[in-house]
Design a protein around this motif. Structure first.
Motif, PDB file in Angstrom:
ATOM      1  N   MET A 171     -11.016  61.543 112.799  1.00  0.00           N
ATOM      2  CA  MET A 171     -10.175  60.975 113.846  1.00  0.00           C
ATOM      3  C   MET A 171     -11.007  60.791 115.121  1.00  0.00           C
ATOM      4  O   MET A 171     -11.694  61.714 115.554  1.00  0.00           O
ATOM      5  N   SER A 172     -10.951  59.603 115.708  1.00  0.00           N
ATOM      6  CA  SER A 172     -11.717  59.315 116.917  1.00  0.00           C
ATOM      7  C   SER A 172     -11.120  60.047 118.117  1.00  0.00           C
ATOM      8  O   SER A 172     -10.006  60.588 118.047  1.00  0.00           O
ATOM      9  N   LYS A 173     -11.859  60.027 119.220  1.00  0.00           N
ATOM     10  CA  LYS A 173     -11.381  60.682 120.438  1.00  0.00           C
ATOM     11  C   LYS A 173     -10.078  60.055 120.915  1.00  0.00           C
ATOM     12  O   LYS A 173      -9.137  60.761 121.308  1.00  0.00           O
ATOM     13  N   ARG A 174     -10.014  58.735 120.869  1.00  0.00           N
ATOM     14  CA  ARG A 174      -8.796  58.050 121.300  1.00  0.00           C
ATOM     15  C   ARG A 174      -7.616  58.422 120.415  1.00  0.00           C
ATOM     16  O   ARG A 174      -6.502  58.665 120.894  1.00  0.00           O
ATOM     17  N   GLU A 175      -7.853  58.455 119.118  1.00  0.00           N
ATOM     18  CA  GLU A 175      -6.779  58.817 118.185  1.00  0.00           C
ATOM     19  C   GLU A 175      -6.331  60.255 118.390  1.00  0.00           C
ATOM     20  O   GLU A 175      -5.145  60.574 118.285  1.00  0.00           O
ATOM     21  N   ASP A 176      -7.289  61.128 118.681  1.00  0.00           N
ATOM     22  CA  ASP A 176      -6.953  62.522 118.965  1.00  0.00           C
ATOM     23  C   ASP A 176      -6.091  62.626 120.222  1.00  0.00           C
ATOM     24  O   ASP A 176      -5.135  63.413 120.278  1.00  0.00           O
ATOM     25  N   GLN A 177      -6.416  61.822 121.245  1.00  0.00           N
ATOM     26  CA  GLN A 177      -5.625  61.797 122.470  1.00  0.00           C
ATOM     27  C   GLN A 177      -4.226  61.241 122.211  1.00  0.00           C
ATOM     28  O   GLN A 177      -3.244  61.735 122.766  1.00  0.00           O
ATOM     29  N   MET A 178      -4.163  60.221 121.365  1.00  0.00           N
ATOM     30  CA  MET A 178      -2.865  59.648 121.025  1.00  0.00           C
ATOM     31  C   MET A 178      -1.998  60.674 120.296  1.00  0.00           C
ATOM     32  O   MET A 178      -0.800  60.826 120.595  1.00  0.00           O
ATOM     33  N   LYS A 179      -2.582  61.377 119.345  1.00  0.00           N
ATOM     34  CA  LYS A 179      -1.851  62.409 118.624  1.00  0.00           C
ATOM     35  C   LYS A 179      -1.347  63.484 119.581  1.00  0.00           C
ATOM     36  O   LYS A 179      -0.198  63.940 119.487  1.00  0.00           O
ATOM     37  N   GLN A 180      -2.194  63.885 120.517  1.00  0.00           N
ATOM     38  CA  GLN A 180      -1.813  64.901 121.495  1.00  0.00           C
ATOM     39  C   GLN A 180      -0.611  64.435 122.314  1.00  0.00           C
ATOM     40  O   GLN A 180       0.328  65.202 122.548  1.00  0.00           O
ATOM     41  N   TYR A 181      -0.641  63.173 122.727  1.00  0.00           N
ATOM     42  CA  TYR A 181       0.455  62.609 123.512  1.00  0.00           C
ATOM     43  C   TYR A 181       1.748  62.541 122.691  1.00  0.00           C
ATOM     44  O   TYR A 181       2.816  62.965 123.145  1.00  0.00           O
ATOM     45  N   LEU A 182       1.651  62.024 121.483  1.00  0.00           N
ATOM     46  CA  LEU A 182       2.836  61.884 120.637  1.00  0.00           C
ATOM     47  C   LEU A 182       3.423  63.247 120.262  1.00  0.00           C
ATOM     48  O   LEU A 182       4.637  63.434 120.255  1.00  0.00           O
ATOM     49  N   ASP A 183       2.554  64.204 119.968  1.00  0.00           N
ATOM     50  CA  ASP A 183       3.033  65.553 119.641  1.00  0.00           C
ATOM     51  C   ASP A 183       3.780  66.168 120.826  1.00  0.00           C
ATOM     52  O   ASP A 183       4.794  66.860 120.643  1.00  0.00           O
ATOM     53  N   GLU A 184       3.272  65.911 122.026  1.00  0.00           N
ATOM     54  CA  GLU A 184       3.932  66.447 123.220  1.00  0.00           C
ATOM     55  C   GLU A 184       5.323  65.822 123.394  1.00  0.00           C
ATOM     56  O   GLU A 184       6.286  66.510 123.743  1.00  0.00           O
ATOM     57  N   LEU A 185       5.425  64.528 123.118  1.00  0.00           N
ATOM     58  CA  LEU A 185       6.721  63.863 123.234  1.00  0.00           C
ATOM     59  C   LEU A 185       7.708  64.349 122.174  1.00  0.00           C
ATOM     60  O   LEU A 185       8.908  64.468 122.447  1.00  0.00           O
ATOM     61  N   VAL A 186       7.214  64.635 120.971  1.00  0.00           N
ATOM     62  CA  VAL A 186       8.083  65.185 119.930  1.00  0.00           C
ATOM     63  C   VAL A 186       8.689  66.501 120.397  1.00  0.00           C
ATOM     64  O   VAL A 186       9.889  66.756 120.243  1.00  0.00           O
ATOM     65  N   LYS A 187       7.859  67.347 120.994  1.00  0.00           N
ATOM     66  CA  LYS A 187       8.338  68.642 121.480  1.00  0.00           C
ATOM     67  C   LYS A 187       9.437  68.475 122.526  1.00  0.00           C
ATOM     68  O   LYS A 187      10.376  69.261 122.588  1.00  0.00           O
TER      69      LYS A 187
END
Length: 284
Positions: free
Chosen positions: A1-17
């Motif tokens: 997973m690229s850095k951008r994708e990792d950042q996207m996952k972090q953002y989406l996971d935070e919104l799920v919470k």
């Protein structure tokens, strides 16, 4: 997973919470299947509620209150569907009465007739059988939608419902059916019920409407400009990169992102909730 994708996952996971919380239920149609305990009541309520779910959520909830009120199903959907003195006795002159946007009493009767035939003849006793395959393939869920549509058509040989046929179209995005499947197959212990145990969350497809589509395009998750079956597949595949076992949890994240983009109050709350930096990182 690229850095951008990792950042996207972090953002989406935070919104799920932040979105997948008990408070979500009060303003969402999922509250109706959650009112019931019996498996058949729940899946009937989920099917009918997802059929009604279109347009503004407030109006959808108002229409569902009517369907699950004393005028129609009341508190026992399965008993209502199987009884000889309920939907079959509805005054024919009311057939064209509107229940919701492009949803009529005749469509309600059409669905009830199909449900009764299934429960009368099914050894399985659950609508889950339409979507379950011991060896699931990428198109298993889509085939299930088609089989469900064919069943309702067969049960209503003398009548036709363009609205229900559209609802059960496997060549479209089929947002409302995928929403129903999210409710019934995901068990997050918070919002979704997860009463169907044979279909894994990893097999599900994202419930894609214009709001989710706008959020996905804003974040660069899809390039498709319209909400089609191909767009559903593309977005689901992208979300599986972030969580292969439960990609559809990001339905909550995309809902929240779209709300943040549209709501002036939410825009001001971004920084307060620590989202501003994550949004910029995700879009970078």
């Amino acid at each position: 997973m690229s850095k951008r994708e990792d950042q996207m996952k972090q953002y989406l996971d935070e919104l799920v919470k932040k979105a997948n919380v008990p408070a979500f239920i009060n303003d969402d149609p999922v509250q109706f299947p959650k009112r019931f305990k019996d498996k058949r009541d729940i899946e009937i309520a989920a099917l009918l509620t997802s059929y009604i779910t279109r347009g503004k959520r407030e109006q959808t909830i108002k229409s569902c209150e009517k369907i699950f009120g004393p005028e129609f199903m009341g508190v026992k959907p399965y008993e209502y569907v199987m009884s000889d003195s309920t939907w079959e006795k509805i005054d024919p002159e009311k057939a064209n009465d509107s229940l919701h946007l492009c949803c009529y009493v005749s469509d309600f009767i059409y669905l009830c007739r199909g449900l009764r035939k299934w429960y009368d003849s099914s050894k399985n006793g659950s609508l889950e059988a339409f979507f379950y395959d011991k060896k699931p393939q990428p198109d298993t869920i889509w085939k299930g939608i088609k089989k469900l549509r064919e069943h309702f058509s067969d049960a209503n040989k003398d009548t036709e419902s363009k609205n229900v046929s559209s609802f059960l179209s496997a060549t479209s995005a089929a947002k409302r059916i995928h929403l129903m499947l999210r409710w019934l197959c995901r068990d997050d212990g918070i919002v979704d019920l997860g009463i169907w145990k044979n279909i894994k969350p990893s097999e599900l497809m994202i419930p894609l409407d214009s709001h989710v589509g706008d959020a996905a395009r804003d974040l660069g998750l899809i390039t498709q400009k319209t909400e089609t079956r191909n767009a559903v597949i593309a977005l689901t595949e992208k979300l599986r990169e972030f969580d292969p076992k439960d990609p559809i949890k990001y339905d909550f994240a995309l809902f929240a992102h779209n709300l943040i983009q549209r709501c002036p109050i939410c825009l001001r709350l971004r920084e307060a909730h620590g989202l501003e930096k994550l949004i910029q990182m995700a879009k970078a």
